[in-house]
Write a protein that holds these residues in place. Sequence first.
Motif, short mmCIF file in Angstrom:
data_model
loop_
_atom_site.label_atom_id
_atom_site.label_comp_id
_atom_site.label_asym_id
_atom_site.label_seq_id
_atom_site.Cartn_x
_atom_site.Cartn_y
_atom_site.Cartn_z
N MET A 158 12.87 9.38 11.56
CA MET A 158 13.19 9.03 10.18
C MET A 158 11.91 8.75 9.40
O MET A 158 11.04 8.05 9.89
N PRO A 159 11.82 9.28 8.17
CA PRO A 159 10.64 8.99 7.35
C PRO A 159 10.72 7.57 6.78
O PRO A 159 11.78 6.93 6.80
N ALA A 160 9.62 7.10 6.23
CA ALA A 160 9.60 5.80 5.57
C ALA A 160 10.63 5.78 4.45
O ALA A 160 10.80 6.77 3.73
N GLY A 161 11.34 4.65 4.34
CA GLY A 161 12.35 4.49 3.29
C GLY A 161 13.68 5.14 3.59
O GLY A 161 14.57 5.16 2.74
N TYR A 162 13.87 5.64 4.80
CA TYR A 162 15.10 6.35 5.16
C TYR A 162 16.26 5.37 5.33
O TYR A 162 16.10 4.29 5.88
N SER A 213 9.43 4.13 18.28
CA SER A 213 8.25 3.77 17.47
C SER A 213 8.71 3.43 16.06
O SER A 213 9.80 3.80 15.63
N GLY A 214 7.86 2.69 15.36
CA GLY A 214 8.17 2.32 13.98
C GLY A 214 9.09 1.12 13.91
O GLY A 214 9.14 0.29 14.81
N ASP A 215 9.84 1.05 12.79
CA ASP A 215 10.76 -0.07 12.58
C ASP A 215 12.13 0.46 12.22
O ASP A 215 12.25 1.47 11.53
N LEU A 216 13.14 -0.21 12.70
CA LEU A 216 14.52 0.15 12.37
C LEU A 216 15.29 -1.14 12.13
O LEU A 216 15.26 -2.05 12.97
N ALA A 273 21.91 1.61 8.96
CA ALA A 273 20.54 1.56 9.47
C ALA A 273 19.58 1.99 8.37
O ALA A 273 19.92 2.79 7.50
N PHE A 274 18.36 1.45 8.45
CA PHE A 274 17.30 1.89 7.55
C PHE A 274 15.95 1.58 8.16
O PHE A 274 15.82 0.74 9.05
N SER A 275 14.94 2.30 7.68
CA SER A 275 13.58 2.10 8.16
C SER A 275 12.66 2.01 6.95
O SER A 275 12.66 2.91 6.10
N THR A 276 11.88 0.95 6.89
CA THR A 276 10.95 0.82 5.77
C THR A 276 9.69 1.66 5.99
O THR A 276 9.20 2.29 5.06
#
Length: 147
Positions: free
Chosen positions: A61-65, A82-85, A117-120
């Motif tokens: 997922m890209p940023a802001g998804y 990896s990243g944040d969720l 769900a979302f990812s910043t």
Amino acid sequence: MLRTVVLVSGLLCLGSTATAQVNTGDLKWGPAPAVFPAGAQMAVLAGDPEKAGTFVIRLKMPAGYKIPAHNHPSDEYVTVVSGDLSLGMGDKLDPAKSAKLSPGGFAVAGAKMNHFAFSTGGAVVQVSAEGPFALTYVNPADDPTKR
């Protein structure tokens, strides 16, 4: 002699259960199915999400998804690679009602449980469930296939 044959047969059976080993660099990414909001990519690690049976996928997922509130017909197991969720339970995406997961974080959404769900900053998550995969949005207007 019989004991040796049984032991060797058992070891052969155990050895045949490991059918797939995947390194991150070997993944074949493509656009996520149209039921997901635009911008995500997906790779299938095991099984076939379109058929009955267990499957394992990764979703990038890209940023802001954001994935609006939805549910699935079977339990969904999510691990952040990896990243944040951020995940939350409920009938609409509400950041105040979510929990942020970092790499290694794990969550389960039970069958028919409404969640979002979302990812910043962007994320890669691994999802396993029983197929065939289906995603039903709480608000039909959120379904990208209906636009």
